[in-house]
Design an enzyme around this catalytic site. Sequence first.
Site, PDB file in Angstrom:
ATOM      1  CG  ASP A  14     -15.487 -16.947   0.728  1.00 24.17           C
ATOM      2  OD1 ASP A  14     -16.578 -17.542   0.674  1.00 24.17           O
ATOM      3  OD2 ASP A  14     -14.443 -17.472   1.154  1.00 24.17           O
ATOM      4  NE  ARG A  95      -2.916 -11.038   1.741  1.00 22.36           N
ATOM      5  CZ  ARG A  95      -3.223 -11.829   0.739  1.00 22.36           C
ATOM      6  NH1 ARG A  95      -3.182 -11.379  -0.501  1.00 22.36           N
ATOM      7  NH2 ARG A  95      -3.582 -13.079   0.951  1.00 22.36           N
ATOM      8  CG  ASP A 124      -3.272 -12.585   4.488  1.00 22.52           C
ATOM      9  OD1 ASP A 124      -2.107 -12.140   4.556  1.00 22.52           O
ATOM     10  OD2 ASP A 124      -3.592 -13.501   3.727  1.00 22.52           O
ATOM     11  CB  SER A 175      -6.667 -21.941   2.314  1.00 28.07           C
ATOM     12  OG  SER A 175      -6.552 -20.532   2.238  1.00 28.07           O
TER      13      SER A 175
END
Length: 397
Positions: A14, A95, A124, A175
């Site tokens: 991606d 993050r 996220d 995922s």
Amino acid sequence: MTERVVLAYSGGLDTSVAIGWIAEETGAEVIAVAVDVGQGGEDLDVIRKRALACGAVEAEVADARDEFADEYCLPAIKANALYMDRYPLVSALSRPTIVKHLVAAAKKHGASVVAHGCTGKGNDQVRFEAGIAALGPDLKCIAPVRDYAMTRDKAIAFAEKADLPIATTKKSPYSIDQNVFGRAVETGFLEDIWNAPIEDIYDYTSNPAVPRDPDEVVISFKEGVPVAVDGKPVTVLQAIQQLNERAGAQGIGRIDMVEDRLVGIKSREVYEAPGAIALITAHQELENVTVERELARYKRQVEQRWSELVYDGLWFSPLKRALDGFIDEANQHVTGDIRMTLHGGRAVVTGRRSEQSLYDFNLATYDTGDTFDQSKAQGFIDIFSLSAKIAAKRDLV
């Protein structure tokens, strides 16, 4: 001057496709930034070269494992941070680490936009963009998957058409996001919350039902910081890594939960965080020995709020920063050793010792040598219960 976009780059399909996709959609040059937070996988230099091969004008990679452990995981350990009393904030902690490097790269390369690969229904996207807003308020954010409907089918077609050096056929049914503090698994058959997890989804932990010998470990802390394992000095990163291996081998740290996402939906998540759970368990018990009662009671409220702020992507917020100060102050006497038995999926505390201990054997004992003056208890109870007694006389008429 051509606009520049800094992209949070993982090296996968991606984000590799996103390099060319962003260039086509916006006409901007793309700078790829990959950050190692202990997720394992490919070598950073391989990832950097792939980004350039996919069309990035610049590619930066950062080994942020110690930074992540010291500046993000450690505060979570000191806060006993468990979102909804269970989840040790595995993805939520990584993050802001990545955001810090993205914003630094944007300033370095004169970029006005930061891009990430998040969808429009997860946490996220908020964590990235709220963090970027706090550290680079003039930067704009884009998310190709969300903003340009870059589905996986479209990504595969784009990669094949552009002959990008990335595998496009293998697709995990799950995922997965992972770093040194833990691993998160979602989607696939797990979306049916009646379905039990299967062993195939786990990687950081062994099956706790398999018979094996227990493992005894002693974790030493100084002011809330893990500084030694079995008497051998360690960095925070090493403490997490060693407990990942040892607690993981005993099946510790498996979490299967339905959690409340920030965007308003409930989501079924399966986590593995053996090192995190072992360290937080040990830290909590040492606090029980060394932290005064009223401070400990209030800290539990702070821990819940701190965990919610971090989960919600507000790592760089004024409130979270202020709570950090309280948590550091509350940890000033959290020094000592905790002995634990790791076995059968559980980390069980079996021993505690500390020069900062508030446990007084002579006050606690019921045997000869008891220094607690029990004759004062009746008067204490009379005064303590006085207001309730007065109210009862009125209410029970």
